[in-house]
Design an enzyme around this catalytic site. Structure first.
Site, PDB file in Angstrom:
ATOM      1  N   HIS A 171      42.242   6.803  38.238  1.00 47.03           N
ATOM      2  CA  HIS A 171      40.890   7.323  38.462  1.00 47.03           C
ATOM      3  C   HIS A 171      39.938   6.241  38.976  1.00 47.03           C
ATOM      4  O   HIS A 171      38.731   6.333  38.778  1.00 47.03           O
ATOM      5  CB  HIS A 171      40.301   7.896  37.170  1.00 47.03           C
ATOM      6  CG  HIS A 171      40.941   9.153  36.679  1.00 47.03           C
ATOM      7  ND1 HIS A 171      42.171   9.171  36.071  1.00 47.03           N
ATOM      8  CD2 HIS A 171      40.527  10.449  36.706  1.00 47.03           C
ATOM      9  CE1 HIS A 171      42.475  10.418  35.733  1.00 47.03           C
ATOM     10  NE2 HIS A 171      41.491  11.203  36.110  1.00 47.03           N
TER      11      HIS A 171
ATOM     12  N   GLU B 149      45.105  21.534  44.435  1.00 43.67           N
ATOM     13  CA  GLU B 149      44.659  20.791  45.616  1.00 43.67           C
ATOM     14  C   GLU B 149      45.405  21.211  46.873  1.00 43.67           C
ATOM     15  O   GLU B 149      44.808  21.388  47.937  1.00 43.67           O
ATOM     16  CB  GLU B 149      44.813  19.285  45.394  1.00 43.67           C
ATOM     17  CG  GLU B 149      43.776  18.664  44.448  1.00 43.67           C
ATOM     18  CD  GLU B 149      44.082  18.859  42.983  1.00 43.67           C
ATOM     19  OE1 GLU B 149      45.145  19.434  42.663  1.00 43.67           O
ATOM     20  OE2 GLU B 149      43.259  18.437  42.139  1.00 43.67           O
TER      21      GLU B 149
ATOM     22  N   GLU C  72      37.310  21.992  42.594  1.00 43.84           N
ATOM     23  CA  GLU C  72      37.291  22.120  41.142  1.00 43.84           C
ATOM     24  C   GLU C  72      35.922  21.744  40.596  1.00 43.84           C
ATOM     25  O   GLU C  72      35.370  20.703  40.976  1.00 43.84           O
ATOM     26  CB  GLU C  72      38.358  21.190  40.536  1.00 43.84           C
ATOM     27  CG  GLU C  72      39.763  21.657  40.852  1.00 43.84           C
ATOM     28  CD  GLU C  72      40.768  20.518  40.921  1.00 43.84           C
ATOM     29  OE1 GLU C  72      40.498  19.437  40.370  1.00 43.84           O
ATOM     30  OE2 GLU C  72      41.827  20.712  41.543  1.00 43.84           O
TER      31      GLU C  72
HETATM   32  C1  LIG Z   1      45.586  16.714  40.302  1.00 47.06           C
HETATM   33  C2  LIG Z   1      44.355  16.650  39.492  1.00 47.06           C
HETATM   34  N1  LIG Z   1      43.311  17.431  39.833  1.00 47.06           N
HETATM   35  C3  LIG Z   1      42.183  17.402  39.105  1.00 47.06           C
HETATM   36  C4  LIG Z   1      42.070  16.590  38.016  1.00 47.06           C
HETATM   37  C5  LIG Z   1      40.773  16.533  37.223  1.00 47.06           C
HETATM   38  N2  LIG Z   1      40.935  17.144  35.915  1.00 47.06           N
HETATM   39  C6  LIG Z   1      41.230  16.406  34.818  1.00 47.06           C
HETATM   40  S1  LIG Z   1      41.445  17.344  33.465  1.00 47.06           S
HETATM   41  C7  LIG Z   1      41.142  18.748  34.328  1.00 47.06           C
HETATM   42  C8  LIG Z   1      41.187  20.063  33.636  1.00 47.06           C
HETATM   43  C9  LIG Z   1      42.487  20.302  32.977  1.00 47.06           C
HETATM   44  O1  LIG Z   1      42.468  21.514  32.323  1.00 47.06           O
HETATM   45  P1  LIG Z   1      43.678  21.951  31.427  1.00 47.06           P
HETATM   46  O2  LIG Z   1      44.949  21.761  32.168  1.00 47.06           O
HETATM   47  O3  LIG Z   1      43.394  23.311  30.942  1.00 47.06           O
HETATM   48  O4  LIG Z   1      43.703  20.899  30.237  1.00 47.06           O
HETATM   49  P2  LIG Z   1      42.580  20.641  29.121  1.00 47.06           P
HETATM   50  O5  LIG Z   1      41.646  19.632  29.656  1.00 47.06           O
HETATM   51  O6  LIG Z   1      41.937  21.922  28.825  1.00 47.06           O
HETATM   52  O7  LIG Z   1      43.341  20.086  27.957  1.00 47.06           O
HETATM   53  C10 LIG Z   1      40.871  18.482  35.662  1.00 47.06           C
HETATM   54  C11 LIG Z   1      40.553  19.476  36.695  1.00 47.06           C
HETATM   55  C12 LIG Z   1      43.172  15.756  37.710  1.00 47.06           C
HETATM   56  N3  LIG Z   1      43.120  14.889  36.686  1.00 47.06           N
HETATM   57  N4  LIG Z   1      44.298  15.817  38.451  1.00 47.06           N
END
Ligand SMILES: Cc1ncc(C[n+]2csc(CCOP(=O)(O)OP(=O)(O)O)c2C)c(N)n1
Ligand SMILES: [Mg+2]
Lengths: 339, 345
Positions: free
Chosen positions: A130, A61, A30
């Site tokens: 985190h 993942e 990612e």
């Molecule tokens: C399992 C997992 N993988 C990766 C992340 C890192 N991460 C946090 S927010 C995010 C993006 C989320 O995007 P979206 O679902 O569209 O929500 P938005 O932030 O746009 O509100 C990622 C990849 C995480 N928190 N948990």
């Protein structure tokens, strides 16, 4: 040779230099393009190698770790980013039941050359989901090599070793050692060769020599131990500081030799205390140096609670220089065992 | 998904059909303003100690900060239809959902500041908000909300309770396996579950086009036989209309629904985001669809509010947000000894 601040650029450079010569390496995960996997481990790569070799994946993942297994089985060397180690739960089955076991289960038919990059650690207020370290979980499962660089020099050399290893290697980069501007930096600027080199797995580094006690740590905690050792030196206490560098394979010989020399050992860890690195290292040390130990081995680690958010709470659980110093002093002044 | 702005006659028809009264729309306006001011006040305080050099560990609010400015209509359109017993499970971007679900703004702010008076006594922080009384929770792990809300819905169905559970998530989270797995389970067992996907076009730095094989979540929902609605997430009335039908059906035992709300976040993914993945022009383009003035203009068009009324509501919301943050700032930090308590009950 030039100076480098932090492990992030060192890891990215290692991948870059290997990718330049090898077509089998692909980078998956990612936000590995624009954001360099957030903690910089893949920065600059997509500009050079394009989006077909440096691939932003959907938030999946389980799938991209499974794809790494499948791609490795047909001769690729995937480099996969697990953005924060805390997210391992979302993909761990593909890692511990497949990536770590397929070589063994297949009777040695399938090599599993996968390099996993992941960010660990707390200390900046990112709370329970985190801030974890969790390398103990990976080290517990047979089949992963577990690499925890504490310096930029090691980060580069260990990453190149990982990229040339036919086995799954997980590189745990501490966020407070990345050298990125948005986080505190607890490492040091260092000289790092521009050319490629490797650092061998399974060789601990004695970062400071001393005769009164041995402190053993990995990653960020190596630096905190070194700072504590400086303060101990002002008190006339000579602490030896050992950086284990790789939990698997583990260089027990260096630990045992140091324990035999000093007779007093403090193991410092930012992972949870029970059933983890501290217990394993203490076991190896007593196994090899039992009769030379003057006191029971001590440990300082996260006291089996999640990493809380609020600053005073977080400070209370992650080992600090102060607490390492105090624990070391208490260990040195503890009465020696009379055999 | 942008829909043409209705004429006065059409608007009157839509509002009447949805059962939306003047009071309800004024309350929605006020709530959206509260969220907007709350988020902006948090942003203001977040940067204390973080300028000129941005250091995530510095200042009164540490760690990551994901704000929902621009996405207020989705939270309010859905949550204004919920009761206290209904469950909401949210994400890493949770403040708008929490406020819309009725979580106390002062306790919410105090938690964001890590204070003893916070919802979770400072243990959870911005991404880990829990309110037992309001049946609200969230997680910093993407994709975690779907099955947890389904579990609550499962319990409601089992106990014959007329409650629903709502899972909020981003379009990025909808790529996660839990989304597909939960849709299947919810349809299979006809759970009173509403999945609300907030499609704000980006997951972190990754634009939708780089991560989704087809552009719409409602298509995925339909594939599992889950009634699915595509709504304009920048229009609280459009969100409300779909949510009303979905929630009513779920309460009546007719199973799950999915709402895909197309919206936009005006701020970075997190505070400190350099936003190299999008242009300023794009953000400006979406400003024209800002859900708050859009509702304000409609209230005026309907003759239900004038500028002075709207201004008064905004001022009231601003005062409430500032009071909540002031409460947080004045509250004490927790005793470090608390860190070692609470793993088990
Ligand atoms: C399992 C997992 N993988 C990766 C992340 C890192 N991460 C946090 S927010 C995010 C993006 C989320 O995007 P979206 O679902 O569209 O929500 P938005 O932030 O746009 O509100 C990622 C990849 C995480 N928190 N948990
Ligand atoms: Mg999104």
């Amino acid at each position: 040779m030039r100076t480098m601040k932090g492990i992030a650029f060192a890891i990215a450079e290692a991948i870059d230099q290997e990718m330049a010569e090898r077509q089998d390496i692909v980078v998956l995960g990612e936000d590995v393009t624009y954001w360099g996997a957030v903690f910089g481990f893949t920065m600059g790569l997509h500009q050079k190698y394009g989006r077909d070799r440096v691939v932003d994946t959907p938030i999946t993942e389980q799938t991209f770790f499974g794809m790494a297994v499948g791609a490795a089985a047909v001769g690729m060397h995937p480099v996969v980013s697990l953005m924060f180690v805390d997210f391992l739960g979302a993909g761990f089955d593909q890692m511990y039941n497949h990536m770590a076991k397929n070589h063994y289960m297949s009777g040695g038919q399938f090599a599993m050359p996968v390099t996993v990059l992941t960010a660990i650690g707390g200390g900046y207020g990112d709370a329970e989901q985190h801030s974890q370290v969790l390398y103990g979980l990976f080290a517990h499962v047979p089949g992963f090599k577990v690499v925890v660089p504490a310096t930029a020099y090691d980060a580069k050399g260990l990453t190149i070793s990982a990229l040339r290893d036919p086995n799954p290697v997980v590189i745990f980069g501490h966020k407070l050692l990345t050298g990125l501007p948005f986080l505190p930096f607890e490492g040091q600027e260092e000289d790092v060769p521009e050319e490629r080199y490797t650092v061998e797995f399974g060789k601990a580094a004695v970062r400071r020599e001393g005769s009164d006690l041995t402190m053993v740590a990995a990653g960020l905690m190596v630096h905190r131990c070194l700072r504590a050792a400086e303060r101990l030196a002002q008190d006339g206490i000579a602490a030896e500081v050992i950086d284990v560098r790789t939990l698997v394979p583990l260089d027990a010989d260096t630990l045992v030799a140091s324990a035999r020399k000093t007779g007093r050992v403090l193991i410092v860890d930012e992972d949870y205390r029970s059933y983890g690195m501290t217990g394993e290292l203490a076991f190896r040390i007593q196994e090899g140096a039992f009769e030379a130990l003057k006191t029971p081995v001590r440990r300082l680690a996260v006291p089996d609670v999640p990493i809380p958010f609020s600053e005073p709470l977080e400070r209370a659980v992650i080992p600090s220089v102060d607490r390492i110093y105090e624990e070391a002093r208490a260990l040195v002044t503890a009465p020696a065992r009379t055999a | 998904m942008w829909k043409p702005e209705p004429s006065l006659a059409d608007l009157q028809y839509l509002v009447e059909k949805a059962g939306l009264t003047r009071d309800a729309l004024l309350a929605a306006y006020r709530q959206m303003c509260l969220i907007r001011h709350f988020e902006e006040t948090i942003a203001d305080r977040y940067y204390i100690g973080k300028t000129p050099e941005f250091n995530m560990a510095a200042g009164p609010i540490r760690g990551e900060m994901h704000l929902a400015v621009g996405q207020e209509a989705v939270a309010v359109g859905v949550c204004s239809l919920l009761e206290s017993q209904d469950v909401v499970v949210s994400t890493h971007r949770p403040h708008h959902h929490a406020l819309a679900k009725g979580v106390d703004a002062s306790k919410l702010a105090a938690e964001i500041f890590g204070k003893q008076t916070g919802l979770c006594r400072g243990k959870g922080g911005h991404m880990h908000l829990f309110d037992k009384e309001k049946n609200f929770s969230c997680s910093g792990i993407v994709g975690a909300s779907f099955p947890q809300a389904a579990g609550a819905a499962f319990a409601f169905r089992q106990r014959g309770q007329r409650n629903v559970a709502v899972a909020f998530a981003g379009e990025g989270a909808a790529n996660h396996g839990t989304f597909a797995e939960t849709l299947n389970a919810a349809a299979l067992w006809q759970l009173p579950l509403i999945i609300v996907v907030e499609d704000n076009m980006y997951a972190d730095s990754t634009p939708k086009w780089a991560a989704l094989a087809q552009p719409h979540q409602f298509q995925r929902g339909l594939g599992y036989n889950v009634p699915s609605y595509l709504v304009d997430g920048m229009d609280v009335i459009d969100v409300y209309r779909a949510a009303k039908t979905a929630i009513q059906r779920a309460r009546d035992g007719q199973g799950p629904a999915l709402i895909e709300a197309v919206c936009y976040r005006y701020r970075g993914h997190f505070e400190g985001d350099a936003e190299e993945y999008r242009t300023k022009e794009e953000v400006e383009l979406w400003r024209a669809l800002d859900p708050i003035p859009r509702l304000g203009n409609r209230l005026k068009k309907l003759g239900w509010a004038d500028d002075a009324t709207l201004e008064a509501l905004r001022a009231e919301a601003k005062r409430a947000a500032e009071a909540a943050v002031a409460f947080a700032e004045q509250s004490p930090l927790p005793d470090p000894a608390e860190a070692l308590t609470g793993v088990f009950r």
